[in-house]
Design an enzyme around this catalytic site. Structure first.
Site, PDB file in Angstrom:
ATOM      1  N   SER A 150       0.806  -1.212   0.000  1.00 15.91           N
ATOM      2  CA  SER A 150       0.000   0.000   0.000  1.00 15.91           C
ATOM      3  C   SER A 150       0.842   1.266   0.000  1.00 15.91           C
ATOM      4  O   SER A 150       0.347   2.340  -0.282  1.00 15.91           O
ATOM      5  CB  SER A 150      -0.939  -0.005   1.207  1.00 15.91           C
ATOM      6  OG  SER A 150      -0.221   0.171   2.393  1.00 15.91           O
ATOM      7  N   LYS A 188       0.659   4.356   7.285  1.00 15.73           N
ATOM      8  CA  LYS A 188       0.020   5.243   6.307  1.00 15.73           C
ATOM      9  C   LYS A 188       0.476   6.681   6.500  1.00 15.73           C
ATOM     10  O   LYS A 188       0.986   7.049   7.559  1.00 15.73           O
ATOM     11  CB  LYS A 188      -1.502   5.197   6.489  1.00 15.73           C
ATOM     12  CG  LYS A 188      -2.151   3.875   6.098  1.00 15.73           C
ATOM     13  CD  LYS A 188      -2.233   3.723   4.594  1.00 15.73           C
ATOM     14  CE  LYS A 188      -3.044   2.476   4.215  1.00 15.73           C
ATOM     15  NZ  LYS A 188      -2.570   1.234   4.881  1.00 15.73           N
TER      16      LYS A 188
END
Lengths: 230, 230
Positions: A150, A188
DNA sequence: ATTTATGTTCTATAAAAGTTCTCTTTAAAT
DNA sequence: ATTTAAAGAGAACTTTTATAGAACATAAAT
């Protein structure tokens, strides 16, 4: 004038690396006793002499008469990535402890973060090169192995090891390890927007998710990254 | 500027290169005994004379009467491209250092390498602690700072530090540091095709270039990567 | 005040490493 | 061939490192 001289004997270098590691992993410098044991000596006086030699050559500083008051000023010029990053071989991670170091160090390398997370703890932060100020407030650091792609567009690949400094807050826009609903930990980019927090992936196949701020707990800030090629 | 340069005899140069290599690879300078052996001599006195000559000419510094206290100050200028790669030029090292060395930061962040290359030498790798068996086959390692984005799709970003194991050959498909025409060093994926070698970038904006095999010298194999975030 | 942990200093011994000499050999230059 | 500088060998010698143990000093904790 430049002087990275590696004018060190083996013993001096080994001791220096041990001290450095110990400080990195536990935050405090080892006592003479611990150094003595780590070098398999039977008397502390040799340690004293070695440290004096290291101090003479400018590799460490110490506060006389203070216990555990050593500071590593520099490392020999060929200090290995492993020395710098602390031990980082699979063997060490996989309970290879006894064979490599039945002694005290290295322990903090192990352990994993939170439950059911997509990441595993692997090692601890050790580098000091780029962050001299970290020497003071040497916060705790975790090493985490990245699973998934990701963050691939930020150059963080599956299998990489990221080094995370423990922090409960980071600036908006930084990459952080966050815990969502006390359950899922993920790496993230964090964007704060009023009362919400957006977690951005760095992969256009993954979207940005927005959460109420109280659902997110920031675990740490991405500090560095390490990758092995085969 | 152009000081006395290669006023070195062959023996002196060989010894100098040996010393330099030894320091780079093991972090400590060789003893007279080791130098004696490396040059296949039977007496240490010759070493002493050679080192004195090197010191007079400003190629090394030493601490008299100290064990293993040699420092290589500069290398002969007529070193081949290969030698330049194997060993850093002193002036270059100097530059990279003072900005890192003024504080207690430190560590072997050495300056940049050779002319016109897209990479800078930073530090070396050679472990002692975690991989005892590697001590034997401990190849030399280099740390290089990546400039440019030609490998970005392999997760190698501008500013990353890669750790390269010295090798004159790598398997096809591996990422390696290669020297083109003894001039330009670059980090690319290597594909061998008959008598030619293709260097692939990992960025679709850069093409693959194909060279005659004799124009390419492989310098080392990409082993690991390190990145700092800010 | 007393204990405990730790750091410092001292002596002593031995091994490792560096230095200095003399003498011979080699290689290059003229 | 002769000369000269560099290199090799060997030995004696000095200094530094390393190990060890003990005594003493300091700081923190009880």
């Amino acid at each position: 004038m430049y002087e990275v001289c590696s004018m060190l004997t083996k013993k001096q270098k080994n001791l220096l690396i041990f001290i450095n590691k110990k400080i990195r992993s536990s935050g405090i410098s080892p006592s003479y006793e611990e150094m003595k044991n780590s070098l398999n000596l039977k008397s502390k006086s040799g340690i004293h002499r070695l440290i004096s030699a290291l101090e003479e050559r400018g590799f460490v500083k110490r506060l006389a008469h203070k216990a555990r008051a050593l500071e590593v000023v520099k490392l020999p010029e060929n200090a290995s990535a492993n020395d710098i990053f602390n031990t980082f071989t699979p063997s060490v991670i996989k309970g290879g402890l006894d064979k490599n170091n039945n002694k005290s160090s290295d322990v903090s390398v192990l352990g994993s973060i939170a439950a059911g997370t997509p990441i595993e703890a692997i090692q601890q932060e050790v580098d000091r090169v780029a962050l001299p100020e970290d020497l003071q407030n040497n916060g705790e650091h975790y090493g985490l192995k990245v699973k998934g792609d990701s963050m691939i567009e930020a150059g963080i690949n599956d299998g990489d090891t990221v080094i995370v400094k423990k922090a409960s807050n980071v600036d908006s826009g930084q990459i952080a390890v966050v815990l969502i609903d006390d359950q899922e930990a993920t790496l993230k980019r964090v964007r704060k927007k009023g009362n919400t927090i957006a977690l951005e992936a760095a992969n256009r196949n993954y979207g940005t998710k927005i959460y109420a701020a109280n659902r997110i707990k920031i675990q740490g800030k991405l500090v560095s990254l390490y990758r092995n090629f085969h």
